[in-house]
Design a protein around this motif. Structure first.
Motif, PDB file in Angstrom:
ATOM      1  N   HIS A 186       0.875  -1.152  -0.016  1.00  0.00           N
ATOM      2  CA  HIS A 186       0.165   0.043  -0.063  1.00  0.00           C
ATOM      3  C   HIS A 186       0.748   1.358  -0.036  1.00  0.00           C
ATOM      4  N   ILE A 187       1.948   1.372   0.870  1.00  0.00           N
ATOM      5  CA  ILE A 187       2.836   2.340   0.903  1.00  0.00           C
ATOM      6  C   ILE A 187       3.407   2.598  -0.649  1.00  0.00           C
ATOM      7  N   ALA A 188       4.061   1.366  -1.106  1.00  0.00           N
ATOM      8  CA  ALA A 188       4.489   1.600  -2.524  1.00  0.00           C
ATOM      9  C   ALA A 188       3.254   2.271  -3.285  1.00  0.00           C
ATOM     10  N   GLU A 189       2.242   1.613  -3.463  1.00  0.00           N
ATOM     11  CA  GLU A 189       1.509   2.235  -4.309  1.00  0.00           C
ATOM     12  C   GLU A 189       0.857   3.582  -3.985  1.00  0.00           C
ATOM     13  N   LEU A 190       0.805   4.235  -2.976  1.00  0.00           N
ATOM     14  CA  LEU A 190       0.719   5.635  -2.620  1.00  0.00           C
ATOM     15  C   LEU A 190       1.815   6.414  -3.037  1.00  0.00           C
ATOM     16  N   MET A 191       2.941   5.722  -2.941  1.00  0.00           N
ATOM     17  CA  MET A 191       4.113   6.628  -3.351  1.00  0.00           C
ATOM     18  C   MET A 191       4.290   6.766  -4.799  1.00  0.00           C
ATOM     19  N   ALA A 192       3.897   5.771  -5.519  1.00  0.00           N
ATOM     20  CA  ALA A 192       3.736   5.914  -7.096  1.00  0.00           C
ATOM     21  C   ALA A 192       2.834   6.830  -7.280  1.00  0.00           C
ATOM     22  N   GLY A 193       1.726   7.012  -6.792  1.00  0.00           N
ATOM     23  CA  GLY A 193       0.778   8.220  -7.121  1.00  0.00           C
ATOM     24  C   GLY A 193       1.451   9.466  -6.572  1.00  0.00           C
ATOM     25  N   VAL A 194       2.129   9.337  -5.608  1.00  0.00           N
ATOM     26  CA  VAL A 194       2.975  10.929  -5.337  1.00  0.00           C
ATOM     27  C   VAL A 194       3.807  11.274  -6.431  1.00  0.00           C
ATOM     28  N   SER A 195       4.471  10.253  -7.151  1.00  0.00           N
ATOM     29  CA  SER A 195       5.407  10.417  -7.991  1.00  0.00           C
ATOM     30  C   SER A 195       4.697  10.905  -9.213  1.00  0.00           C
ATOM     31  N   MET A 196       3.545  10.515  -9.467  1.00  0.00           N
ATOM     32  CA  MET A 196       2.919  10.708 -10.720  1.00  0.00           C
ATOM     33  C   MET A 196       2.290  12.345 -10.465  1.00  0.00           C
ATOM     34  N   ARG A 197       1.937  12.506  -9.176  1.00  0.00           N
ATOM     35  CA  ARG A 197       1.284  13.849  -9.129  1.00  0.00           C
ATOM     36  C   ARG A 197       2.584  14.856  -9.167  1.00  0.00           C
ATOM     37  N   ALA A 198       3.747  14.456  -8.880  1.00  0.00           N
ATOM     38  CA  ALA A 198       4.683  15.315  -8.716  1.00  0.00           C
ATOM     39  C   ALA A 198       5.076  15.841 -10.270  1.00  0.00           C
ATOM     40  N   SER A 199       5.194  14.949 -11.050  1.00  0.00           N
ATOM     41  CA  SER A 199       5.138  14.829 -12.851  1.00  0.00           C
ATOM     42  C   SER A 199       4.039  15.930 -13.219  1.00  0.00           C
ATOM     43  N   MET A 200       2.990  15.685 -12.686  1.00  0.00           N
ATOM     44  CA  MET A 200       1.622  16.516 -13.193  1.00  0.00           C
ATOM     45  C   MET A 200       1.999  17.705 -12.669  1.00  0.00           C
ATOM     46  N   VAL A 201       2.540  18.354 -11.389  1.00  0.00           N
ATOM     47  CA  VAL A 201       2.503  19.449 -11.115  1.00  0.00           C
ATOM     48  C   VAL A 201       3.869  20.222 -11.868  1.00  0.00           C
ATOM     49  N   GLY A 202       4.818  19.786 -12.182  1.00  0.00           N
ATOM     50  CA  GLY A 202       5.674  20.167 -13.489  1.00  0.00           C
ATOM     51  C   GLY A 202       5.006  20.585 -14.420  1.00  0.00           C
ATOM     52  N   ASP A 203       4.176  19.520 -14.995  1.00  0.00           N
ATOM     53  CA  ASP A 203       3.375  19.870 -16.335  1.00  0.00           C
ATOM     54  C   ASP A 203       2.588  21.033 -16.411  1.00  0.00           C
ATOM     55  N   TYR A 204       1.800  21.009 -14.831  1.00  0.00           N
ATOM     56  CA  TYR A 204       0.922  22.086 -14.759  1.00  0.00           C
ATOM     57  C   TYR A 204       1.748  23.585 -14.669  1.00  0.00           C
ATOM     58  N   ALA A 205       2.737  23.519 -13.842  1.00  0.00           N
ATOM     59  CA  ALA A 205       3.596  24.925 -13.609  1.00  0.00           C
ATOM     60  C   ALA A 205       4.316  25.288 -15.254  1.00  0.00           C
ATOM     61  N   PHE A 206       4.467  24.458 -15.863  1.00  0.00           N
ATOM     62  CA  PHE A 206       4.995  24.696 -17.479  1.00  0.00           C
ATOM     63  C   PHE A 206       3.789  25.237 -18.278  1.00  0.00           C
ATOM     64  N   LEU A 207       2.692  24.670 -17.973  1.00  0.00           N
ATOM     65  CA  LEU A 207       1.403  25.427 -18.612  1.00  0.00           C
ATOM     66  C   LEU A 207       0.807  26.577 -17.796  1.00  0.00           C
TER      67      LEU A 207
END
Length: 97
Positions: A22-43
């Motif tokens: 469960h921890i690994a699954e949540l942290m994979a979500g955090v990683s995905m969200r961090a990537s999205m934050v970068g995309d949103y910042a660029f946009l």
């Protein structure tokens, strides 16, 4: 090539590996969200960036809580495996002190 994912459904309730999955699954979500934050910042999409960051923070807090649960569970198991000191007979000198 990505690392194999841990599936929480592969483990029984109470199994420390289930918490780890469960921890690994949540942290994979955090990683995905961090990537999205970068995309949103660029946009320059501040609302999207804010939302992704709040979701990442919530997932990270949930993972930290599960880590605390895992730590407590492992400590309880460790204590159960240790022999109890109360069952040990005392020598006469220990009894006088």
């Amino acid at each position: 090539m990505s690392a194999p994912t841990l599936n929480p459904n592969d483990y029984a309730y109470g199994d420390p590996d289930k918490l780890r999955a469960h921890i690994a699954e949540l942290m994979a979500g955090v990683s995905m969200r961090a990537s999205m934050v970068g995309d949103y910042a660029f946009l320059r999409d501040d609302p999207g960036m804010r939302y992704a960051m709040k979701c990442a923070a919530a997932e990270f807090r949930a993972a930290l809580n599960l880590l605390g649960d895992l730590t407590e569970q492992l400590e309880r198991e460790r204590q159960r495996r240790q022999p109890t000191h109360a069952s040990r007979p005392h020598s006469n000198q220990e009894a006088r002190v």
